[in-house]
Design a protein around this motif. Sequence first.
Motif, PDB file in Angstrom:
ATOM      1  N   VAL A  23      -8.034 -11.384   6.658  1.00 22.30           N
ATOM      2  CA  VAL A  23      -8.562 -10.300   5.839  1.00 22.30           C
ATOM      3  C   VAL A  23      -7.627  -9.093   5.845  1.00 22.30           C
ATOM      4  N   ALA A  24      -6.609  -9.128   6.702  1.00 22.53           N
ATOM      5  CA  ALA A  24      -5.676  -8.005   6.780  1.00 22.53           C
ATOM      6  C   ALA A  24      -4.269  -8.538   7.042  1.00 22.53           C
ATOM      7  N   PRO A  32      -3.655  -7.327  -2.588  1.00 27.73           N
ATOM      8  CA  PRO A  32      -4.326  -6.632  -1.484  1.00 27.73           C
ATOM      9  C   PRO A  32      -4.159  -7.385  -0.167  1.00 27.73           C
ATOM     10  N   LEU A  33      -4.371  -6.679   0.921  1.00 26.70           N
ATOM     11  CA  LEU A  33      -4.258  -7.263   2.249  1.00 26.70           C
ATOM     12  C   LEU A  33      -5.227  -8.429   2.453  1.00 26.70           C
ATOM     13  N   ASN A  34      -6.341  -8.421   1.728  1.00 33.60           N
ATOM     14  CA  ASN A  34      -7.352  -9.464   1.933  1.00 33.60           C
ATOM     15  C   ASN A  34      -7.252 -10.616   0.935  1.00 33.60           C
ATOM     16  N   PRO A  71       3.001  -2.676   7.707  1.00 33.66           N
ATOM     17  CA  PRO A  71       1.786  -1.898   7.982  1.00 33.66           C
ATOM     18  C   PRO A  71       0.545  -2.493   7.316  1.00 33.66           C
ATOM     19  N   GLY A  72      -0.524  -2.545   8.086  1.00 32.39           N
ATOM     20  CA  GLY A  72      -1.780  -3.102   7.606  1.00 32.39           C
ATOM     21  C   GLY A  72      -2.034  -4.518   8.071  1.00 32.39           C
ATOM     22  N   SER A  73      -0.958  -5.269   8.348  1.00 33.29           N
ATOM     23  CA  SER A  73      -1.118  -6.649   8.803  1.00 33.29           C
ATOM     24  C   SER A  73      -1.617  -6.660  10.243  1.00 33.29           C
ATOM     25  N   GLN A  74      -2.670  -7.424  10.474  1.00 35.65           N
ATOM     26  CA  GLN A  74      -3.254  -7.538  11.805  1.00 35.65           C
ATOM     27  C   GLN A  74      -3.283  -8.999  12.217  1.00 35.65           C
ATOM     28  N   HIS A  75      -3.062  -9.253  13.503  1.00 31.72           N
ATOM     29  CA  HIS A  75      -3.162 -10.629  13.975  1.00 31.72           C
ATOM     30  C   HIS A  75      -3.460 -10.628  15.462  1.00 31.72           C
ATOM     31  N   ILE A  76      -3.924 -11.783  15.950  1.00 28.61           N
ATOM     32  CA  ILE A  76      -4.200 -11.933  17.368  1.00 28.61           C
ATOM     33  C   ILE A  76      -3.294 -13.022  17.930  1.00 28.61           C
ATOM     34  N   ILE A 163      -9.334 -15.050  -9.678  1.00 34.34           N
ATOM     35  CA  ILE A 163     -10.467 -14.696  -8.821  1.00 34.34           C
ATOM     36  C   ILE A 163     -10.837 -13.219  -8.928  1.00 34.34           C
ATOM     37  N   ALA A 164      -9.841 -12.366  -8.769  1.00 31.73           N
ATOM     38  CA  ALA A 164     -10.096 -10.912  -8.699  1.00 31.73           C
ATOM     39  C   ALA A 164      -8.965 -10.162  -9.383  1.00 31.73           C
ATOM     40  N   PRO A 165      -8.877 -10.263 -10.716  1.00 33.02           N
ATOM     41  CA  PRO A 165      -7.751  -9.654 -11.434  1.00 33.02           C
ATOM     42  C   PRO A 165      -7.647  -8.145 -11.252  1.00 33.02           C
TER      43      PRO A 165
END
Length: 246
Positions: A23-24, A32-34, A71-76, A163-165
Amino acid sequence: MTWPEAAERFAAGAVVVIPVGAVAKEHGHHLPLNAEYLIVKELVDGLTVTLPIVAAPVVSVTYAPVFKGYPGSQHIAADTFIAMMTELLANLVAQGARHIAIVNSGDSTEGPLRLVINQFFDQTSVRVGLSNLRLLGRDLDGILEQDQGGHADERMTSMMLAIAPETVRMERTRPDYGRRPTANRAFTQPVRFSSDKDAEDIDFSETGIIGDPTLATAKKGKRLLNEITEQLSEGLRDLFPDIDKV
């Protein structure tokens, strides 16, 4: 569903499908990030229309080190992701679910998820199916015009346009094939992209994409989504022959 409804579906032998999509995570200047989250959710939601599956919530924080410098990318960490997925599977089995499949939309998560399902089978004798979206819809590669792709490219951008234009900034698109070591037929190496062209030991992509999203269209995206959904449906029916009877 309410929890009694979930219990009833599990007891009846319903197939539980777990979507995995970050999601990020950066997807260039135009998506978008998601984006990954939206695509895998759309596909699994679509499966619920034609199959009596139970769609689990999207696992949206994942192992995704390749783009963590943007920036904005998250991970574990991989170990954390493996532990989380194993615990989620164990929870479902403890609650009565016996037929489970994972639809994975990331590349970095493929390896850890294979390990998860193999270890889970050894521990519980429950076979969990795993599908990786990058391998699906490839019969339609001929409709794509980019030289090569890999991330936030013509393929992914086309699906997002379908999906989400409203989330797609086509005016910001441009080709960017990045810079990484020459392909080696005998060996592979880890990849980690960065927008810093002077960074050492890092593969460069100024925009954070690999491919040419300028060529994307909603029409291509709809065809890809339909093809992938059909392949997922057929795959689930092969794994679980009684899926339509539950």
